[in-house]
Design a protein around this motif. Structure first.
Motif, PDB file in Angstrom:
ATOM      1  N   SER A 168       3.513  -2.733   2.729  1.00  0.00           N
ATOM      2  CA  SER A 168       4.147  -3.947   2.216  1.00  0.00           C
ATOM      3  C   SER A 168       5.504  -4.220   2.854  1.00  0.00           C
ATOM      4  CB  SER A 168       4.340  -3.853   0.699  1.00  0.00           C
ATOM      5  OG  SER A 168       3.104  -3.857   0.046  1.00  0.00           O
ATOM      6  N   THR A 169       6.142  -3.182   3.398  1.00  0.00           N
ATOM      7  CA  THR A 169       7.472  -3.365   3.976  1.00  0.00           C
ATOM      8  C   THR A 169       7.390  -3.315   5.493  1.00  0.00           C
ATOM      9  OG1 THR A 169       7.940  -0.986   3.865  1.00  0.00           O
ATOM     10  CG2 THR A 169       8.621  -2.322   1.987  1.00  0.00           C
ATOM     11  N   HIS A 170       8.342  -3.928   6.146  1.00  0.00           N
ATOM     12  CA  HIS A 170       8.386  -3.976   7.598  1.00  0.00           C
ATOM     13  C   HIS A 170       9.622  -3.225   8.068  1.00  0.00           C
ATOM     14  CE1 HIS A 170       5.285  -6.832   7.039  1.00  0.00           C
ATOM     15  NE2 HIS A 170       6.060  -7.857   6.761  1.00  0.00           N
ATOM     16  N   PHE A 171       9.410  -2.195   8.856  1.00  0.00           N
ATOM     17  CA  PHE A 171      10.534  -1.415   9.382  1.00  0.00           C
ATOM     18  C   PHE A 171      10.817  -1.802  10.831  1.00  0.00           C
ATOM     19  CE2 PHE A 171      10.663   1.235   5.717  1.00  0.00           C
ATOM     20  CZ  PHE A 171      11.873   1.923   5.774  1.00  0.00           C
ATOM     21  N   PHE A 172      12.106  -1.789  11.176  1.00  0.00           N
ATOM     22  CA  PHE A 172      12.572  -2.049  12.544  1.00  0.00           C
ATOM     23  C   PHE A 172      13.547  -0.945  12.939  1.00  0.00           C
ATOM     24  CE2 PHE A 172      11.823  -6.138  10.612  1.00  0.00           C
ATOM     25  CZ  PHE A 172      11.455  -7.026  11.600  1.00  0.00           C
ATOM     26  N   ASN A 173      13.650  -0.691  14.233  1.00  0.00           N
ATOM     27  CA  ASN A 173      14.849  -0.020  14.705  1.00  0.00           C
ATOM     28  C   ASN A 173      16.028  -0.943  14.419  1.00  0.00           C
ATOM     29  OD1 ASN A 173      13.644   2.303  15.965  1.00  0.00           O
ATOM     30  ND2 ASN A 173      12.953   0.959  17.609  1.00  0.00           N
TER      31      ASN A 173
ATOM     32  N   MET B  70      12.443  -4.619   5.850  1.00  0.00           N
ATOM     33  CA  MET B  70      12.367  -6.017   5.463  1.00  0.00           C
ATOM     34  C   MET B  70      11.102  -6.263   4.660  1.00  0.00           C
ATOM     35  SD  MET B  70      12.015  -9.304   7.991  1.00  0.00           S
ATOM     36  CE  MET B  70      10.330  -8.934   8.487  1.00  0.00           C
ATOM     37  N   LEU B  71      11.254  -7.056   3.633  1.00  0.00           N
ATOM     38  CA  LEU B  71      10.114  -7.654   2.954  1.00  0.00           C
ATOM     39  C   LEU B  71      10.127  -9.127   3.326  1.00  0.00           C
ATOM     40  CD1 LEU B  71      10.634  -5.975  -0.507  1.00  0.00           C
ATOM     41  CD2 LEU B  71       8.563  -5.755   0.859  1.00  0.00           C
ATOM     42  N   CYS B  72       9.012  -9.643   3.781  1.00  0.00           N
ATOM     43  CA  CYS B  72       8.979 -11.030   4.234  1.00  0.00           C
ATOM     44  C   CYS B  72       7.830 -11.775   3.586  1.00  0.00           C
ATOM     45  CB  CYS B  72       8.826 -11.073   5.753  1.00  0.00           C
ATOM     46  SG  CYS B  72       8.856 -12.753   6.405  1.00  0.00           S
ATOM     47  N   TYR B  73       8.148 -12.949   3.075  1.00  0.00           N
ATOM     48  CA  TYR B  73       7.165 -13.783   2.386  1.00  0.00           C
ATOM     49  C   TYR B  73       7.133 -15.158   3.039  1.00  0.00           C
ATOM     50  CZ  TYR B  73       7.874 -10.244  -1.231  1.00  0.00           C
ATOM     51  OH  TYR B  73       7.969  -9.063  -1.913  1.00  0.00           O
ATOM     52  N   LYS B  74       5.942 -15.626   3.375  1.00  0.00           N
ATOM     53  CA  LYS B  74       5.832 -16.973   3.926  1.00  0.00           C
ATOM     54  C   LYS B  74       6.262 -18.016   2.891  1.00  0.00           C
ATOM     55  CE  LYS B  74       1.979 -16.130   7.104  1.00  0.00           C
ATOM     56  NZ  LYS B  74       0.648 -16.576   7.511  1.00  0.00           N
TER      57      LYS B  74
ATOM     58  N   LYS C 208       4.410  -1.774  10.610  1.00  0.00           N
ATOM     59  CA  LYS C 208       3.545  -2.822  10.050  1.00  0.00           C
ATOM     60  C   LYS C 208       4.141  -4.212  10.182  1.00  0.00           C
ATOM     61  CE  LYS C 208      -0.081  -4.315   7.855  1.00  0.00           C
ATOM     62  NZ  LYS C 208      -1.325  -4.422   8.559  1.00  0.00           N
ATOM     63  N   ILE C 209       4.338  -4.648  11.415  1.00  0.00           N
ATOM     64  CA  ILE C 209       4.858  -6.000  11.587  1.00  0.00           C
ATOM     65  C   ILE C 209       3.931  -6.816  12.500  1.00  0.00           C
ATOM     66  CG2 ILE C 209       7.032  -7.252  11.686  1.00  0.00           C
ATOM     67  CD1 ILE C 209       8.310  -4.879  11.042  1.00  0.00           C
TER      68      ILE C 209
ATOM     69  N   PRO D  30      19.105   4.982   6.874  1.00  0.00           N
ATOM     70  CA  PRO D  30      18.873   6.023   7.876  1.00  0.00           C
ATOM     71  C   PRO D  30      17.482   6.661   7.745  1.00  0.00           C
ATOM     72  CG  PRO D  30      20.228   6.889   6.103  1.00  0.00           C
ATOM     73  CD  PRO D  30      20.002   5.450   5.794  1.00  0.00           C
ATOM     74  N   GLN D  31      16.729   6.258   6.715  1.00  0.00           N
ATOM     75  CA  GLN D  31      15.424   6.869   6.454  1.00  0.00           C
ATOM     76  C   GLN D  31      14.294   5.950   6.900  1.00  0.00           C
ATOM     77  OE1 GLN D  31      15.775   7.563   2.204  1.00  0.00           O
ATOM     78  NE2 GLN D  31      16.385   9.683   2.550  1.00  0.00           N
ATOM     79  N   TYR D  32      13.302   6.538   7.551  1.00  0.00           N
ATOM     80  CA  TYR D  32      12.123   5.783   7.959  1.00  0.00           C
ATOM     81  C   TYR D  32      11.016   6.057   6.942  1.00  0.00           C
ATOM     82  CZ  TYR D  32       8.352   4.000  10.936  1.00  0.00           C
ATOM     83  OH  TYR D  32       7.288   3.284  11.448  1.00  0.00           O
ATOM     84  N   LYS D  33      10.857   5.120   6.012  1.00  0.00           N
ATOM     85  CA  LYS D  33       9.856   5.269   4.950  1.00  0.00           C
ATOM     86  C   LYS D  33       8.933   4.053   4.957  1.00  0.00           C
ATOM     87  CE  LYS D  33      12.221   8.049   1.434  1.00  0.00           C
ATOM     88  NZ  LYS D  33      12.712   8.031   0.036  1.00  0.00           N
TER      89      LYS D  33
END
Length: 546
Positions: A292-297, A308-312, A164-165, A285-288
């Motif tokens: 609302s959250t942004h996952f990356f490799n 990552m949680l990112c707020y403008k 979700k990015i 190590p967990q992909y959850k």
């Protein structure tokens, strides 16, 4: 600062408001730093806080030519400082999320035939298919984001696949267009994180009439090794700045992946970046995934992810309240525009409660449309009484603006981080509620002791709140460390192993505030419930308005 005699490494940080070049030695010592501020240093670009805006279309963007001007200026500054470019063995970089650069078909030809007597700005504008780059504050693509959600069925389904990015940059100072970095590629809704490949269904949706194969050809293959060698530096830089012919270009990554590399994080450590945006970063190590959250490799380590949680609305929102307080204050400290804000913040009771029977004051402060939650620009104020169950009222009753806003704006940002990270942290020891082990602050706001104090009150942190002494250099430092690792690692050696052996905590980290305080942490736990209800109520009200 002067150059050392051993191999050197450059990390570039292309942020919203400036370009920074930071040079480190093999033992991770910072040797040189140069920066170019877009507002004050650029010539020919009428930007404000690094960007141009088109409010009617909710567009926020930057001229790519300004970044080219900045790169030449930063290298010229480093040369003036006495940097011996012939000692630079490797280069990496960090780029702001959304900062896509759109090359045209002649880009590689132009990149490979640059004239050392001319600037990058003069030569490379002809290689661009679009003169501007969308900034992370841009909110003009909501329709397209909704289409992606609908195509896979829901926000949750899209999050499972892509983390979700959104879109992200990857440019290099080699003589060719570089592939995406393995972490940075997760910044677009086309990369399937669990399988580490392009998602064919989403490619088809995005490609339209062009077709998925043609789009895949433009996107290119993505090497899975974040430290692979892209090639040697362009002759332009060898001739213009005396780089060594064998200087290696390694993949640049996103600004947030680079930030997490500035500190060899241990499990349960959290990093909060207090820049123009507010971000919350952890390695896991967990992909959850969650909408609302942004996952990356992870940018360097296979088998790890970062979320990552990112707020403008980070620094800009805090600055708006700060300016309102300064306008109404009788005294001003010219050397510190934050002095009144900090004083008011610390004098105001937690969640605005002078006594336990008073309602909690909480709100949302969004000068720009927000990502989390997905809301228009606006400001909302609520009173919340936990003992009343649903005791939540949208009101200005009892609020003394802008004074109460100082604590409310800072608390709102940290309450949102606590709410959205609660499923991704766990108890550091028996009898202690789930929370991070340490809170590390980076970015411009990390210098603010008052904000750090509230961070510890709201988020906890059993070992306290710490500041990285590089402050706003974190992105550039992480990029430089990535270059060190890419060039000096032994076979199979992880980033954490190599950097962890050389990184001296006492030189980089300073404890600046207490973390976990049981009674205070519990009070903010009650506030989190009210904060979640408040967001839901605002979202429902906004939906009803449409």
């Amino acid at each position: 600062m002067g150059s050392s005699g051993g191999p050197l490494y450059i990390g570039f940080d292309l942020s919203t408001q400036q370009l920074k070049g930071l040079v480190v030695s093999s033992d991770l010592k910072v040797v040189n730093v140069a920066k170019f501020d877009f507002d004050s240093d650029s010539k020919g670009f009428d930007v404000e806080k690094g960007v141009l805006t088109n409010e009617a279309e909710r567009e926020v963007f930057a001229p790519v030519a300004m970044w080219l001007q900045a790169l030449d200026a930063v290298l010229a500054d480093l040369k003036q400082q006495g940097l011996d470019f012939s000692l630079v063995r490797g280069i990496s970089g960090a780029g702001q999320q959304h900062g896509s650069v759109y090359w045209n078909g002649s880009a590689e030809r132009i990149l490979s035939s640059l004239d050392k007597e001319k600037t990058l700005e003069d030569q490379l504008q002809l290689a661009l298919s679009h003169p501007h780059s969308p900034n992370w504050q841009d909110a003009s693509t909501q329709k397209e984001c909704d289409e992606f959600d609908a195509f896979l069925g829901s926000e949750e389904e899209l999050a499972k696949v892509t983390g979700k990015i959104y879109w992200a940059p990857d440019t290099e100072i080699s003589a060719k267009v570089a592939p995406f970095d393995i972490s940075d590629v997760c910044g677009m809704n086309l990369w399937d994180i669990p399988t580490n490949q392009w998602n064919e269904r989403l490619l088809k949706l995005c490609a339209g009439e062009v077709g998925p194969e043609e789009l895949k050809k433009k996107l290119g293959d993505v090497p899975h090794d974040g430290g692979h060698h892209l090639g040697k530096i362009s002759n332009y830089f060898v001739e213009r700045y005396s780089f060594h012919l064998d200087c290696i270009i390694t993949p640049s990554t996103g600004d947030n992946p680079a930030t997490i590399l500035a500190l060899p994080l241990r499990p349960l450590d959290a990093m909060v970046s207090l820049g123009t945006s507010t971000t919350f970063l952890m390695s896991t190590p967990q992909y959850k995934p969650d909408p609302s959250t942004h996952f990356f490799n992870h940018p360097t380590t296979p088998g790890l992810y970062m979320f990552m949680l990112c707020y403008k609305n980070g620094g800009l929102a805090r600055e708006k309240v700060r300016d309102a307080i300064n306008q109404k204050s009788e005294t001003k400290d010219q050397s510190n525009p934050w002095s009144n804000f900090d004083r008011v913040l610390l004098e105001t009771a937690q969640v605005g409660q002078k006594t336990d029977s008073d309602p909690m004051k909480m709100g949302l402060f969004f000068p720009r449309p927000e990502i989390v939650p997905n809301l228009r620009a606006g400001e909302w104020h609520f009173n919340y009484t936990p003992s009343h169950g649903e005791g939540l009222t949208e009101t200005d009753e009892g609020w003394n603006h802008p004074w109460d806003d100082a604590r409310a704006i800072v608390e709102s940002q940290f309450l949102s981080l606590r709410l959205r990270s609660k499923e991704l942290v766990h108890s550091p020891s028996e009898g202690i509620p789930p929370q991070p082990r340490r809170i590390y602050l980076v970015g411009g706001g990390s210098r603010n002791a008052a904000i750090a104090k509230v961070a510890g009150e709201v988020l906890g942190g059993i070992e306290g709140v710490y500041k990285l002494d590089v402050g706003e250099n974190a992105c550039a430092l992480g990029a430089a460390y990535k270059a060190v690792w890419a060039l000096e690692r032994s076979p199979g050696q992880t980033f954490e192993d190599l950097i962890g052996q050389r990184w001296k905590e006492e030189e980089f980290v300073e404890k600046i505030a207490d973390g976990y305080q049981p009674a205070v942490f519990e009070k903010y736990g009650q506030a989190v419930h009210g904060f979640e209800q408040m967001e839901k109520q605002i979202l429902k009200s906004e939906a009803d308005r449409r």
